[in-house]
Design a protein around this motif. Structure first.
Motif, PDB file in Angstrom:
ATOM      1  N   VAL A   1       0.828  -1.200   0.000  1.00  0.00           N
ATOM      2  CA  VAL A   1       0.000   0.000   0.000  1.00  0.00           C
ATOM      3  C   VAL A   1       0.867   1.256   0.000  1.00  0.00           C
ATOM      4  CG1 VAL A   1      -1.651   1.350   1.352  1.00  0.00           C
ATOM      5  CG2 VAL A   1      -1.993  -1.110   1.067  1.00  0.00           C
ATOM      6  N   LEU A   2       1.920   1.262   0.820  1.00  0.00           N
ATOM      7  CA  LEU A   2       2.808   2.424   0.889  1.00  0.00           C
ATOM      8  C   LEU A   2       3.546   2.636  -0.435  1.00  0.00           C
ATOM      9  CD1 LEU A   2       4.278   1.992   4.488  1.00  0.00           C
ATOM     10  CD2 LEU A   2       2.627   3.707   3.712  1.00  0.00           C
ATOM     11  N   ALA A   3       4.039   1.536  -1.018  1.00  0.00           N
ATOM     12  CA  ALA A   3       4.716   1.647  -2.315  1.00  0.00           C
ATOM     13  C   ALA A   3       3.755   2.141  -3.380  1.00  0.00           C
ATOM     14  CB  ALA A   3       5.303   0.293  -2.709  1.00  0.00           C
ATOM     15  N   GLY A   4       2.518   1.662  -3.317  1.00  0.00           N
ATOM     16  CA  GLY A   4       1.519   2.104  -4.281  1.00  0.00           C
ATOM     17  C   GLY A   4       1.199   3.583  -4.143  1.00  0.00           C
ATOM     18  N   ALA A   5       1.093   4.050  -2.901  1.00  0.00           N
ATOM     19  CA  ALA A   5       0.802   5.470  -2.673  1.00  0.00           C
ATOM     20  C   ALA A   5       1.941   6.348  -3.181  1.00  0.00           C
ATOM     21  CB  ALA A   5       0.561   5.712  -1.181  1.00  0.00           C
ATOM     22  N   MET A   6       3.176   5.910  -2.947  1.00  0.00           N
ATOM     23  CA  MET A   6       4.335   6.661  -3.417  1.00  0.00           C
ATOM     24  C   MET A   6       4.356   6.723  -4.942  1.00  0.00           C
ATOM     25  SD  MET A   6       8.344   5.627  -3.012  1.00  0.00           S
ATOM     26  CE  MET A   6       8.074   4.220  -4.114  1.00  0.00           C
ATOM     27  N   ALA A   7       4.136   5.571  -5.583  1.00  0.00           N
ATOM     28  CA  ALA A   7       4.142   5.530  -7.045  1.00  0.00           C
ATOM     29  C   ALA A   7       2.980   6.331  -7.618  1.00  0.00           C
ATOM     30  CB  ALA A   7       4.080   4.078  -7.522  1.00  0.00           C
ATOM     31  N   LEU A   8       1.827   6.265  -6.949  1.00  0.00           N
ATOM     32  CA  LEU A   8       0.652   6.991  -7.431  1.00  0.00           C
ATOM     33  C   LEU A   8       0.890   8.496  -7.389  1.00  0.00           C
ATOM     34  CD1 LEU A   8      -2.294   7.042  -8.363  1.00  0.00           C
ATOM     35  CD2 LEU A   8      -2.972   7.016  -5.952  1.00  0.00           C
ATOM     36  N   PHE A   9       1.471   8.992  -6.311  1.00  0.00           N
ATOM     37  CA  PHE A   9       1.728  10.427  -6.221  1.00  0.00           C
ATOM     38  C   PHE A   9       2.678  10.878  -7.323  1.00  0.00           C
ATOM     39  CE2 PHE A   9       4.595  13.817  -4.703  1.00  0.00           C
ATOM     40  CZ  PHE A   9       3.675  14.868  -4.722  1.00  0.00           C
ATOM     41  N   SER A  10       3.750  10.109  -7.512  1.00  0.00           N
ATOM     42  CA  SER A  10       4.726  10.485  -8.521  1.00  0.00           C
ATOM     43  C   SER A  10       4.125  10.450  -9.921  1.00  0.00           C
ATOM     44  CB  SER A  10       5.942   9.556  -8.452  1.00  0.00           C
ATOM     45  OG  SER A  10       6.903   9.907  -9.431  1.00  0.00           O
ATOM     46  N   ALA A  11       3.292   9.439 -10.200  1.00  0.00           N
ATOM     47  CA  ALA A  11       2.747   9.268 -11.549  1.00  0.00           C
ATOM     48  C   ALA A  11       1.577  10.194 -11.838  1.00  0.00           C
ATOM     49  CB  ALA A  11       2.303   7.815 -11.744  1.00  0.00           C
ATOM     50  N   SER A  12       0.873  10.660 -10.794  1.00  0.00           N
ATOM     51  CA  SER A  12      -0.378  11.382 -11.031  1.00  0.00           C
ATOM     52  C   SER A  12      -0.317  12.868 -10.732  1.00  0.00           C
ATOM     53  CB  SER A  12      -1.491  10.767 -10.174  1.00  0.00           C
ATOM     54  OG  SER A  12      -1.267  11.038  -8.787  1.00  0.00           O
ATOM     55  N   ALA A  13       0.739  13.344 -10.074  1.00  0.00           N
ATOM     56  CA  ALA A  13       0.755  14.731  -9.594  1.00  0.00           C
ATOM     57  C   ALA A  13       0.527  15.742 -10.719  1.00  0.00           C
ATOM     58  CB  ALA A  13       2.076  15.013  -8.876  1.00  0.00           C
ATOM     59  N   ILE A  14       1.240  15.594 -11.826  1.00  0.00           N
ATOM     60  CA  ILE A  14       1.120  16.559 -12.924  1.00  0.00           C
ATOM     61  C   ILE A  14      -0.262  16.479 -13.560  1.00  0.00           C
ATOM     62  CG2 ILE A  14       2.004  17.154 -15.209  1.00  0.00           C
ATOM     63  CD1 ILE A  14       4.742  16.200 -14.274  1.00  0.00           C
ATOM     64  N   LEU A  15      -0.734  15.254 -13.813  1.00  0.00           N
ATOM     65  CA  LEU A  15      -2.055  15.065 -14.415  1.00  0.00           C
ATOM     66  C   LEU A  15      -3.149  15.593 -13.489  1.00  0.00           C
ATOM     67  CD1 LEU A  15      -3.642  13.803 -16.793  1.00  0.00           C
ATOM     68  CD2 LEU A  15      -3.768  11.701 -15.448  1.00  0.00           C
ATOM     69  N   ALA A  16      -3.021  15.302 -12.177  1.00  0.00           N
ATOM     70  CA  ALA A  16      -4.033  15.742 -11.219  1.00  0.00           C
ATOM     71  C   ALA A  16      -4.077  17.263 -11.131  1.00  0.00           C
ATOM     72  CB  ALA A  16      -3.733  15.146  -9.844  1.00  0.00           C
ATOM     73  N   ASP A  17      -2.909  17.899 -11.183  1.00  0.00           N
ATOM     74  CA  ASP A  17      -2.867  19.362 -11.115  1.00  0.00           C
ATOM     75  C   ASP A  17      -3.498  19.977 -12.362  1.00  0.00           C
ATOM     76  OD1 ASP A  17      -1.887  21.822  -9.758  1.00  0.00           O
ATOM     77  OD2 ASP A  17      -0.684  21.997 -11.584  1.00  0.00           O
ATOM     78  N   LYS A  18      -3.268  19.335 -13.510  1.00  0.00           N
ATOM     79  CA  LYS A  18      -3.833  19.846 -14.766  1.00  0.00           C
ATOM     80  C   LYS A  18      -5.341  19.677 -14.813  1.00  0.00           C
ATOM     81  CE  LYS A  18      -3.768  19.193 -19.778  1.00  0.00           C
ATOM     82  NZ  LYS A  18      -3.275  18.380 -20.902  1.00  0.00           N
ATOM     83  N   GLU A  19      -5.841  18.513 -14.371  1.00  0.00           N
ATOM     84  CA  GLU A  19      -7.255  18.204 -14.512  1.00  0.00           C
ATOM     85  C   GLU A  19      -8.099  18.693 -13.338  1.00  0.00           C
ATOM     86  OE1 GLU A  19      -7.592  14.016 -15.139  1.00  0.00           O
ATOM     87  OE2 GLU A  19      -7.003  14.130 -17.250  1.00  0.00           O
ATOM     88  N   HIS A  20      -7.515  18.709 -12.134  1.00  0.00           N
ATOM     89  CA  HIS A  20      -8.304  19.013 -10.942  1.00  0.00           C
ATOM     90  C   HIS A  20      -7.760  20.184 -10.120  1.00  0.00           C
ATOM     91  CE1 HIS A  20     -10.524  15.257 -11.587  1.00  0.00           C
ATOM     92  NE2 HIS A  20      -9.354  14.674 -11.799  1.00  0.00           N
ATOM     93  N   GLY A  21      -6.605  20.723 -10.528  1.00  0.00           N
ATOM     94  CA  GLY A  21      -6.037  21.825  -9.779  1.00  0.00           C
ATOM     95  C   GLY A  21      -5.503  21.435  -8.423  1.00  0.00           C
TER      96      GLY A  21
END
Length: 330
Positions: A24-44
């Motif tokens: 779960v921790l590894a998944g959360a770390m990977a998710l943040f790294s992979a999604s931060a730019i997309l999330a900022d673009k789509e959801h601010g």
């Protein structure tokens, strides 16, 4: 005789919980790294997907705590009602709106869910209960082959109509594994595999977009500007990571080059950032979870508990392995 003979009961397994926590921790770390730019673009909000994942993780922890207090034998009372409800919602979803060319979501107000996800657990509960009750009759072709596959085949067929091939393939693989553990005749298992092969081939070849994906899978770089784009980008990301990777947060492929870098193709992003060793580390986590989960299954006090624990373990690990293999072109 089942292939994972139950031994003795345990109240819990700390190592299994530990490996799950690491995953779960590894998944959360990977998710943040992979999604931060997309999330900022789509959801601010760069943490949008991490917050959502954390919310569902919290629900999972609460559900785990609640279910740990309920004797798992009581779940047997709900098997057939669950089969009926699951089949009903799988039919209902066929009349819903298409999302991405498929009808897989059932929406009730602001909430949405994919019934196929619940079907995974329904199949496991049904199989564990059925194989335990009919253990002395599994050598009979009707009891050991026709009946279980008829029930499961109905659910898989409804999923194929959505259309969805990935989830039925996963459930089919888990079913085969649980049947083997439950003591079904190997000949019946191979018979089911042979019977499913033409259907899978037809689904792959007769549906145009699947046929295109299959052909591009054989040589993704020859179709890099079309159907092979996702896989070729994924392979480039994995290869550019080298042994140790470019560093956490430094993936190039997640910069909107690869669709869904935080879902279907999160593993290549992780490999690009943490390298071969990081990717192997994730694989080791799944292997250790598999080993520990099967040990829990072996120690269950009865066959039903063994099949239930083994099935859940197979479901989690095979889904992880399928996703990694898909993103690597395997």
């Amino acid at each position: 005789m089942n292939h994972l003979t139950p031994r003795r009961a345990r109240t819990g397994d700390g190592q299994l919980l530990l490996w799950a926590a690491f995953m779960v921790l590894a998944g959360a770390m990977a998710l943040f790294s992979a999604s931060a730019i997309l999330a900022d673009k789509e959801h601010g909000d760069a943490l949008f997907y991490v917050k959502r994942q954390g919310f569902f993780g919290l629900i999972g922890i609460v559900a785990m705590a609640a279910l740990s207090r309920i004797p798992y034998q009581r779940l047997r009372e709900w098997v057939w009602p669950l089969v009926a409800v699951t089949a009903t919602v799988l039919v209902a979803v066929l009349f819903g709106h298409k999302v991405g060319g498929a009808r897989r979501w059932l929406h009730i107000g602001p909430f949405g869910a994919q019934p196929a996800e619940f079907a995974k657990l329904t199949v496991l509960l049904f199989l564990a209960d059925y194989l335990d009750r009919k253990r002395s009759r599994l050598q009979n072709p009707v009891q050991g082959l026709v009946v279980p596959w008829a029930v499961i085949g109905l659910l898989l067929g409804l999923m194929l109509l959505e259309p969805d091939l990935g989830t039925p393939a996963l459930i089919f693989a888990v079913t085969v594994a649980v049947l083997f553990v439950g003591g079904a005749r190997v000949g019946y298992i191979f018979g089911a595999l042979l019977a499913a092969a033409p259907l899978v081939a037809w689904q792959l070849w007769m549906v145009p977009y699947r046929r295109a994906r299959l052909l591009s899978f054989l040589d993704p770089f020859a179709h890099a500007s079309g159907t092979g784009y996702q896989l070729s980008q994924s392979l480039l990301a994995v290869g550019s990571g080298g042994w140790l990777g470019k560093g956490l947060g430094h993936s190039d492929v997640k910069l909107l080059y690869l669709p869904a870098p935080h879902t279907d193709f999160i593993f290549p992003v992780l490999c690009e950032e943490l390298g071969l060793l990081g990717g192997a580390g994730v694989l080791v986590l799944f292997v250790m979870f598999l080993q520990r989960g099967l040990l829990v299954a072996r120690r269950a006090p009865d066959l039903y508990g063994t099949l239930l624990a083994a099935g859940i373990t197979f479901l989690i690990t095979l889904q992880g392995f399928f996703n990694m293999a898909m993103s690597l072109g395997l």
